[in-house]
Design a protein around this motif. Structure first.
Motif, PDB file in Angstrom:
ATOM      1  N   LEU A   1     -50.343  -9.944 101.629  1.00  0.00           N
ATOM      2  CA  LEU A   1     -50.853 -10.366 102.933  1.00  0.00           C
ATOM      3  C   LEU A   1     -51.773  -9.295 103.516  1.00  0.00           C
ATOM      4  CD1 LEU A   1     -47.615 -11.884 104.495  1.00  0.00           C
ATOM      5  CD2 LEU A   1     -49.531 -13.106 103.469  1.00  0.00           C
ATOM      6  N   PRO A   2     -52.778  -9.722 104.284  1.00  0.00           N
ATOM      7  CA  PRO A   2     -53.761  -8.769 104.832  1.00  0.00           C
ATOM      8  C   PRO A   2     -53.249  -8.050 106.087  1.00  0.00           C
ATOM      9  CG  PRO A   2     -54.365 -10.991 105.476  1.00  0.00           C
ATOM     10  CD  PRO A   2     -53.162 -11.134 104.585  1.00  0.00           C
ATOM     11  N   ILE A   3     -52.103  -7.371 105.970  1.00  0.00           N
ATOM     12  CA  ILE A   3     -51.520  -6.647 107.101  1.00  0.00           C
ATOM     13  C   ILE A   3     -52.192  -5.278 107.219  1.00  0.00           C
ATOM     14  CG2 ILE A   3     -49.407  -5.730 108.121  1.00  0.00           C
ATOM     15  CD1 ILE A   3     -49.459  -8.750 107.960  1.00  0.00           C
ATOM     16  N   ASP A   4     -52.601  -4.890 108.435  1.00  0.00           N
ATOM     17  CA  ASP A   4     -53.274  -3.610 108.659  1.00  0.00           C
ATOM     18  C   ASP A   4     -52.344  -2.542 109.241  1.00  0.00           C
ATOM     19  OD1 ASP A   4     -56.022  -4.589 108.032  1.00  0.00           O
ATOM     20  OD2 ASP A   4     -55.631  -5.870 109.772  1.00  0.00           O
ATOM     21  N   VAL A   5     -51.373  -2.977 110.066  1.00  0.00           N
ATOM     22  CA  VAL A   5     -50.531  -2.027 110.799  1.00  0.00           C
ATOM     23  C   VAL A   5     -49.074  -2.459 110.719  1.00  0.00           C
ATOM     24  CG1 VAL A   5     -50.076  -0.924 113.029  1.00  0.00           C
ATOM     25  CG2 VAL A   5     -52.426  -1.577 112.408  1.00  0.00           C
ATOM     26  N   LEU A   6     -48.188  -1.471 110.470  1.00  0.00           N
ATOM     27  CA  LEU A   6     -46.750  -1.718 110.586  1.00  0.00           C
ATOM     28  C   LEU A   6     -46.261  -1.085 111.879  1.00  0.00           C
ATOM     29  CD1 LEU A   6     -45.301  -1.029 107.003  1.00  0.00           C
ATOM     30  CD2 LEU A   6     -45.919  -3.209 108.034  1.00  0.00           C
ATOM     31  N   LYS A   7     -45.582  -1.870 112.719  1.00  0.00           N
ATOM     32  CA  LYS A   7     -45.026  -1.340 113.957  1.00  0.00           C
ATOM     33  C   LYS A   7     -43.529  -1.087 113.740  1.00  0.00           C
ATOM     34  CE  LYS A   7     -46.532  -2.390 117.957  1.00  0.00           C
ATOM     35  NZ  LYS A   7     -46.847  -3.005 119.256  1.00  0.00           N
ATOM     36  N   ILE A   8     -43.121   0.152 113.898  1.00  0.00           N
ATOM     37  CA  ILE A   8     -41.729   0.536 113.679  1.00  0.00           C
ATOM     38  C   ILE A   8     -40.933   0.195 114.924  1.00  0.00           C
ATOM     39  CG2 ILE A   8     -40.190   2.414 113.026  1.00  0.00           C
ATOM     40  CD1 ILE A   8     -42.641   3.900 111.944  1.00  0.00           C
ATOM     41  N   ASP A   9     -39.873  -0.576 114.762  1.00  0.00           N
ATOM     42  CA  ASP A   9     -39.105  -1.052 115.902  1.00  0.00           C
ATOM     43  C   ASP A   9     -38.486   0.104 116.688  1.00  0.00           C
ATOM     44  OD1 ASP A   9     -37.904  -3.517 117.232  1.00  0.00           O
ATOM     45  OD2 ASP A   9     -36.112  -2.315 116.828  1.00  0.00           O
ATOM     46  N   ARG A  10     -38.388  -0.090 118.010  1.00  0.00           N
ATOM     47  CA  ARG A  10     -37.874   0.957 118.886  1.00  0.00           C
ATOM     48  C   ARG A  10     -36.424   1.319 118.575  1.00  0.00           C
ATOM     49  NH1 ARG A  10     -39.299   0.150 123.698  1.00  0.00           N
ATOM     50  NH2 ARG A  10     -40.728  -1.589 123.301  1.00  0.00           N
ATOM     51  N   SER A  11     -35.666   0.404 117.952  1.00  0.00           N
ATOM     52  CA  SER A  11     -34.273   0.721 117.632  1.00  0.00           C
ATOM     53  C   SER A  11     -34.164   1.872 116.645  1.00  0.00           C
ATOM     54  CB  SER A  11     -33.583  -0.523 117.057  1.00  0.00           C
ATOM     55  OG  SER A  11     -34.220  -0.941 115.852  1.00  0.00           O
ATOM     56  N   PHE A  12     -35.202   2.105 115.818  1.00  0.00           N
ATOM     57  CA  PHE A  12     -35.207   3.244 114.901  1.00  0.00           C
ATOM     58  C   PHE A  12     -35.749   4.509 115.566  1.00  0.00           C
ATOM     59  CE2 PHE A  12     -35.979  -0.417 111.913  1.00  0.00           C
ATOM     60  CZ  PHE A  12     -34.683  -0.454 111.429  1.00  0.00           C
ATOM     61  N   ILE A  13     -36.581   4.325 116.602  1.00  0.00           N
ATOM     62  CA  ILE A  13     -37.240   5.469 117.241  1.00  0.00           C
ATOM     63  C   ILE A  13     -36.339   6.118 118.283  1.00  0.00           C
ATOM     64  CG2 ILE A  13     -39.241   6.204 118.575  1.00  0.00           C
ATOM     65  CD1 ILE A  13     -39.841   5.339 115.681  1.00  0.00           C
ATOM     66  N   GLN A  14     -35.718   5.282 119.134  1.00  0.00           N
ATOM     67  CA  GLN A  14     -34.876   5.832 120.194  1.00  0.00           C
ATOM     68  C   GLN A  14     -33.622   6.483 119.597  1.00  0.00           C
ATOM     69  OE1 GLN A  14     -34.287   2.405 122.715  1.00  0.00           O
ATOM     70  NE2 GLN A  14     -36.167   2.793 123.868  1.00  0.00           N
ATOM     71  N   GLY A  15     -33.381   7.739 119.968  1.00  0.00           N
ATOM     72  CA  GLY A  15     -32.235   8.473 119.439  1.00  0.00           C
ATOM     73  C   GLY A  15     -32.471   9.052 118.056  1.00  0.00           C
ATOM     74  N   MET A  16     -33.714   8.980 117.597  1.00  0.00           N
ATOM     75  CA  MET A  16     -34.016   9.443 116.241  1.00  0.00           C
ATOM     76  C   MET A  16     -33.803  10.950 116.077  1.00  0.00           C
ATOM     77  SD  MET A  16     -37.648   9.115 114.208  1.00  0.00           S
ATOM     78  CE  MET A  16     -38.322  10.629 114.897  1.00  0.00           C
ATOM     79  N   MET A  17     -34.078  11.698 117.131  1.00  0.00           N
ATOM     80  CA  MET A  17     -34.025  13.147 117.012  1.00  0.00           C
ATOM     81  C   MET A  17     -32.619  13.656 116.696  1.00  0.00           C
ATOM     82  SD  MET A  17     -37.128  13.843 117.357  1.00  0.00           S
ATOM     83  CE  MET A  17     -37.011  15.637 117.360  1.00  0.00           C
ATOM     84  N   GLY A  18     -31.605  12.940 117.083  1.00  0.00           N
ATOM     85  CA  GLY A  18     -30.238  13.377 116.803  1.00  0.00           C
ATOM     86  C   GLY A  18     -29.563  12.565 115.728  1.00  0.00           C
ATOM     87  N   ASP A  19     -30.319  11.799 114.960  1.00  0.00           N
ATOM     88  CA  ASP A  19     -29.711  10.931 113.942  1.00  0.00           C
ATOM     89  C   ASP A  19     -30.503  11.054 112.645  1.00  0.00           C
ATOM     90  OD1 ASP A  19     -28.762   8.802 112.377  1.00  0.00           O
ATOM     91  OD2 ASP A  19     -28.391   7.528 114.130  1.00  0.00           O
TER      92      ASP A  19
END
Length: 570
Positions: free
Chosen positions: A488-506
């Motif tokens: 598929l001609p996908i240009d951008v992957l958006k990483i869901d906020r559930s992986f981003i929030q709290g990432m620094m301690g996990d």
């Protein structure tokens, strides 16, 4: 047609038979006495003698009316004795009432009129006329019976079923009743494949089986095309109703023979208990039907619960108001900036629908978007969002002397991609507002790929031909097949906020984000991290190789004017 003259029946105790005219002479004016001989309905002269009403004269139509050929033996004297006595003892000039005569097999219906005038006679006399309404009322009863009966199965229809509930269920005994709604699963497919006649034959067979599974005091009705309803008299409401529901499912497990085929059919059953608070019979039927909808989703018999119904009513209200809001363009778009993590420069804005209802309540997309998807309103809502985003881009470009330097992202629903001609809609919007497709980013979820990968791929290629950028939203939370990402001609992957929030301690989240970034790099895609709220997080993501960032660190969603001003000030 005028009928025969009055004639008095012979009285063995009297040598001279009085005439109707002589009896009624004090009853009516002299000039109208002759008209009594032309009365076109059954009529009799009644006199009050010795505290008893007595018929002293009748006309031919009275003798043919079927209420007695001999005046002194007429059933009127026994059936209407109380009414006649009360009339003679009153001061009323006339009295009118309905009279039903006969037995349950052959009732006859009459409209009775008693009339008199002041007179000097010691023995009061009145004129009694009978208007036979039997044929008219029977016709009305037959028409009503047809209106309340399902012509195919002979069962009562929805209106008739409601009347049965009204007749049997009262406030005092409602705890002893329950309503079951039985909906046949897959019936429309049988109708489509085998024809309406076969479908009707199946419904008749189902009705017979359901009837056989019930007790004599239970009532079965057909309340819809493939839906039946049952009024149960129960002792232990829930247990008895569930037992009947289980019995119904058992009788439907045996295949039906239909046009040389063995048809297997199952059903969804919903139960409404009479002990639930409700205003009328329609409430019981509607509650049972609502429980059926839940039963279709859960795969088991469901009992109506008022709390769940309140949620459904709220959703219905949202659907009604949302439909009106789309038609009147009462919604708005807010815009949240997306920034280059390496430079901090704004590269695009994500368009987010906002809605203030008629009563001033602010509803989030999480509240009204699911309702729009379930009701099909997501298609007109999506069209509005595309057009509004393109229109806003046109305004920004003109304000920036031709090119504002950013893109606008619009979310596409999986249902919208399936049901609407999105490339055509977008092309028309771009042409209408004079905007190039390169200024538009279209975000779709992973679920869109699972439903119809081939059809979605064709649609995405049509969108790419318009010059748009395609982004995969909420990546990592769906069911994407990695093979689709290659084709598929996908240009951008958006990483869901559930992986981003709290990432620094996990560490696990860091590992997941790093894996997504590596995958995107291998496929030649850019990445956007959602939910960034701190500089430390933004710097870490930039170091890991993430391209763009979005979140409250940069700005909350802004109105169109505020977003453009924010762009100018940055």
């Amino acid at each position: 047609m005028f009928l025969g003259r009055f004639r008095a029946e012979p009285d063995s105790s009297s040598a001279e038979v009085p005439t109707a005219t002589s009896i009624l002479h004090p009853f009516l004016p002299e000039e109208s006495s002759d008209l009594l001989n032309l009365i076109p309905v059954a009529a009799a002269i009644v006199r009050f003698e010795e505290e008893q009403p007595a018929i002293v004269a009748v006309n031919r139509m009275f003798r043919l009316s079927g209420v007695g050929t001999e005046r002194m033996r007429s059933v009127l004297l026994s059936e209407l004795k109380e009414e006649l006595t009360a009339f003679f003892q009153s001061t009323d000039a006339q009295k009118r009432f309905s009279w039903k005569y006969g037995n349950a097999v052959e009732y006859r219906y009459f409209d009775v009129l008693l009339a008199r005038r002041e007179q000097s006679s010691e023995r009061p006399v009145c004129l009694l006329t009978l208007l036979d309404q039997t044929a008219e009322l029977r016709t009305q009863q037959n028409l009503r019976r047809e209106m309340l009966t399902d012509s195919l199965t002979g069962l009562c229809n929805r209106a008739g079923f409601g009347e049965v509930i009204e007749e049997r269920v009262t406030n005092d005994n409602r705890d002893n009743f329950a309503v079951l709604a039985v909906n046949l699963n897959g019936f429309s497919r049988i109708n489509a494949c085998m024809g309406a006649l076969s479908g009707d034959e199946l419904l008749i067979s189902v009705a017979r089986r359901l009837k056989g599974a019930l007790r004599g005091r239970d009532v079965l009705g057909r309340t819809g095309g493939d839906e039946f309803a049952i009024l149960l008299h129960v002792d232990d409401a829930t247990d008895d109703a569930l037992e009947v529901a289980e019995r119904i499912q058992e009788v439907l497990t045996t295949p039906f023979s239909l046009s040389d085929f063995e048809i297997r059919i199952d059903c969804a059953i919903g139960i409404a208990l009479g002990c639930d608070q409700m205003a009328d019979a329609e409430d019981m039927i509607r509650h049972a039907q609502f429980a059926v909808k839940r039963a279709k989703r859960t795969g088991r018999t469901e009992v109506y619960q008022s709390r769940v119904f309140d949620v459904a009513r709220k959703q219905f209200r949202i659907e009604t108001e949302l439909r009106r809001a789309i038609e009147t363009r009462a919604l708005t778009l807010n815009f949240q900036p997306i920034c280059d993590l390496s430079t901090g420069k704004i590269t695009s804005f994500e368009s987010l629908a906002r809605w203030r209802t008629e009563d001033g309540t602010e509803l989030t997309p999480g509240e009204f978007i699911p309702v729009a998807e379930e009701s099909g309103l997501i298609v007109p809502l999506g069209r509005w969002a595309l057009d509004e985003a393109v229109r806003t881009m046109s305004i920004w470009n003109r304000a920036a002397d031709g090119d504002c330097g950013v893109k606008l992202a619009v979310n596409l629903s999986a249902i919208q991609l399936q049901r609407d001609r999105v490339p055509v809609v977008l092309r028309e919007a771009l042409e209408r507002h004079g905007v190039d497709g390169s200024h538009i980013v279209l975000e779709l979820t992973e679920s869109a790929l699972v439903t119809d990968p081939d059809g979605i791929a064709h649609t995405l290629r049509g969108l790419k031909d318009l010059g748009t950028t395609l982004a995969m939203d909420d990546f990592g939370t769906g069911y994407s097949n990695l093979a689709y990402l290659q084709t598929l001609p996908i240009d951008v992957l958006k990483i869901d906020r559930s992986f981003i929030q709290g990432m620094m301690g996990d560490r696990d989240k860091i590992a997941i984000v790093r894996a997504i970034l590596s995958l995107a790099q291998a496929l030649g895609m850019q990445t956007t991290a959602e939910g960034i709220e701190s500089n430390e997080l933004a710097q870490t993501l930039a170091a890991l190789g993430c391209t763009y960032g979005q979140g409250f660190l940069y700005a909350r969603p802004l109105s169109a004017d505020d977003a453009f001003q924010f762009l100018r000030d940055s």
